[in-house]
Design a protein around this motif. Structure first.
Motif, PDB file in Angstrom:
ATOM      1  N   ILE A  77       0.848  -1.180   0.000  1.00  0.00           N
ATOM      2  CA  ILE A  77       0.000   0.000   0.000  1.00  0.00           C
ATOM      3  C   ILE A  77       0.888   1.235   0.000  1.00  0.00           C
ATOM      4  O   ILE A  77       1.948   1.257   0.603  1.00  0.00           O
ATOM      5  CB  ILE A  77      -0.948  -0.015   1.225  1.00  0.00           C
ATOM      6  CG1 ILE A  77      -1.882  -1.230   1.118  1.00  0.00           C
ATOM      7  CG2 ILE A  77      -1.735   1.275   1.344  1.00  0.00           C
ATOM      8  CD1 ILE A  77      -2.772  -1.451   2.309  1.00  0.00           C
ATOM      9  N   SER A  78       0.451   2.250  -0.701  1.00  0.00           N
ATOM     10  CA  SER A  78       1.141   3.539  -0.749  1.00  0.00           C
ATOM     11  C   SER A  78       2.468   3.409  -1.484  1.00  0.00           C
ATOM     12  O   SER A  78       2.514   2.895  -2.584  1.00  0.00           O
ATOM     13  CB  SER A  78       1.307   4.081   0.673  1.00  0.00           C
ATOM     14  OG  SER A  78       1.799   5.390   0.645  1.00  0.00           O
ATOM     15  N   GLN A  79       3.574   3.845  -0.826  1.00  0.00           N
ATOM     16  CA  GLN A  79       4.876   3.884  -1.502  1.00  0.00           C
ATOM     17  C   GLN A  79       5.365   2.507  -1.937  1.00  0.00           C
ATOM     18  O   GLN A  79       6.127   2.385  -2.863  1.00  0.00           O
ATOM     19  CB  GLN A  79       5.959   4.479  -0.583  1.00  0.00           C
ATOM     20  CG  GLN A  79       5.624   5.787   0.037  1.00  0.00           C
ATOM     21  CD  GLN A  79       5.179   5.620   1.488  1.00  0.00           C
ATOM     22  OE1 GLN A  79       4.287   4.831   1.778  1.00  0.00           O
ATOM     23  NE2 GLN A  79       5.775   6.375   2.377  1.00  0.00           N
ATOM     24  N   ALA A  80       4.939   1.465  -1.269  1.00  0.00           N
ATOM     25  CA  ALA A  80       5.468   0.129  -1.540  1.00  0.00           C
ATOM     26  C   ALA A  80       4.860  -0.528  -2.773  1.00  0.00           C
ATOM     27  O   ALA A  80       5.298  -1.588  -3.177  1.00  0.00           O
ATOM     28  CB  ALA A  80       5.255  -0.760  -0.323  1.00  0.00           C
ATOM     29  N   GLN A  81       3.850   0.087  -3.413  1.00  0.00           N
ATOM     30  CA  GLN A  81       3.209  -0.547  -4.555  1.00  0.00           C
ATOM     31  C   GLN A  81       4.175  -0.790  -5.711  1.00  0.00           C
ATOM     32  O   GLN A  81       4.004  -1.741  -6.462  1.00  0.00           O
ATOM     33  CB  GLN A  81       2.005   0.274  -5.018  1.00  0.00           C
ATOM     34  CG  GLN A  81       0.840   0.136  -4.065  1.00  0.00           C
ATOM     35  CD  GLN A  81      -0.393   0.879  -4.532  1.00  0.00           C
ATOM     36  OE1 GLN A  81      -0.342   1.697  -5.446  1.00  0.00           O
ATOM     37  NE2 GLN A  81      -1.518   0.614  -3.904  1.00  0.00           N
ATOM     38  N   GLY A  82       5.207   0.017  -5.831  1.00  0.00           N
ATOM     39  CA  GLY A  82       6.200  -0.189  -6.883  1.00  0.00           C
ATOM     40  C   GLY A  82       7.038  -1.439  -6.670  1.00  0.00           C
ATOM     41  O   GLY A  82       7.707  -1.910  -7.587  1.00  0.00           O
ATOM     42  N   MET A  83       7.002  -2.007  -5.492  1.00  0.00           N
ATOM     43  CA  MET A  83       7.822  -3.176  -5.193  1.00  0.00           C
ATOM     44  C   MET A  83       7.349  -4.416  -5.942  1.00  0.00           C
ATOM     45  O   MET A  83       8.128  -5.332  -6.170  1.00  0.00           O
ATOM     46  CB  MET A  83       7.829  -3.445  -3.688  1.00  0.00           C
ATOM     47  CG  MET A  83       8.853  -4.483  -3.302  1.00  0.00           C
ATOM     48  SD  MET A  83       9.199  -4.612  -1.549  1.00  0.00           S
ATOM     49  CE  MET A  83       7.613  -4.990  -0.872  1.00  0.00           C
ATOM     50  N   ILE A  84       6.098  -4.482  -6.364  1.00  0.00           N
ATOM     51  CA  ILE A  84       5.601  -5.670  -7.046  1.00  0.00           C
ATOM     52  C   ILE A  84       6.366  -5.910  -8.345  1.00  0.00           C
ATOM     53  O   ILE A  84       6.638  -7.054  -8.714  1.00  0.00           O
ATOM     54  CB  ILE A  84       4.068  -5.618  -7.289  1.00  0.00           C
ATOM     55  CG1 ILE A  84       3.542  -7.003  -7.707  1.00  0.00           C
ATOM     56  CG2 ILE A  84       3.691  -4.560  -8.311  1.00  0.00           C
ATOM     57  CD1 ILE A  84       3.667  -8.057  -6.654  1.00  0.00           C
ATOM     58  N   ASP A  85       6.756  -4.838  -9.035  1.00  0.00           N
ATOM     59  CA  ASP A  85       7.553  -4.998 -10.257  1.00  0.00           C
ATOM     60  C   ASP A  85       8.896  -5.655  -9.945  1.00  0.00           C
ATOM     61  O   ASP A  85       9.361  -6.511 -10.694  1.00  0.00           O
ATOM     62  CB  ASP A  85       7.775  -3.647 -10.943  1.00  0.00           C
ATOM     63  CG  ASP A  85       6.483  -3.065 -11.489  1.00  0.00           C
ATOM     64  OD1 ASP A  85       5.567  -3.840 -11.824  1.00  0.00           O
ATOM     65  OD2 ASP A  85       6.387  -1.826 -11.578  1.00  0.00           O
TER      66      ASP A  85
END
Length: 185
Positions: free
Chosen positions: A72-80
């Motif tokens: 959620i929030s800033q960590a959403q880019g981690m899925i890539d």
């Protein structure tokens, strides 16, 4: 049957200071009577890549049928980054990504999942899982809630196997029925 719930306490990459939040990885086995067996708990202040490596270590160790990670929030880019690592290793995680939460307080969401299970004595802890037990007892007034938040995510991905299906034997794991106070969670 093993169900693995992963929780990312934000922000994971901005700080490893003593006051920073933790990330938690909790492995839960669920039997046909819907008892939850907390098999493994990892709680650390990870950097992003360390957290992703910990996901794959947990997957290789337990071979869960489902996993969840809260991004959620800033960590959403981690899925890539997780998907890049899957491609690199040729290992594809059975991952459900949680990107939003219901419009209720975190305490209410967690209590609605965990309190009934503790009251019915459906959750088993190892006697060595003292940090988790302490967090459960003090919730919602503990300094950290990363482990209980992670544990509550099992309700989104976990399920009891059908009776009669051969399962892994939990005998010898030295798990004890949780005797944690009823009003605390």
């Amino acid at each position: 049957i093993y169900t693995l719930s992963l929780h990312d306490a934000l922000p994971i990459s901005s700080s490893q200071a003593v006051t920073a939040d933790y990330s938690a990885i909790i492995t839960v086995g669920i039997d046909f009577q819907n008892n939850w067996y907390i098999l493994d708990v990892v709680r650390e202040r990870f950097r992003v890549y360390e957290f992703i490596q910990a996901l794959f270590i947990a997957y290789k160790k337990w071979k869960p049928i489902s996993m969840s990670v809260e991004l959620i929030s800033q960590a959403q880019g981690m899925i890539d980054v997780i998907h890049q690592e899957e491609d690199k290793l040729g290992i594809y995680l059975p991952l459900k990504v949680i990107t939003s939460r219901p419009m209720v307080t975190k305490a209410r969401r967690i209590r609605s999942v965990l309190q009934p299970r503790f009251e019915q004595k459906k959750i088993y802890l190892r006697s060595t899982q003292l940090a988790l037990e302490n967090e459960i007892i003090k919730f919602p007034h503990s300094r950290y809630d990363d482990q209980v938040d992670c544990l509550s995510d099992v309700a989104e991905i976990g399920f009891a196997p059908e009776e009669g299906i051969k399962q892994d034997n939990f005998a010898g794991t030295k798990l004890e029925r949780a005797e944690i106070g009823r009003a605390h969670v």
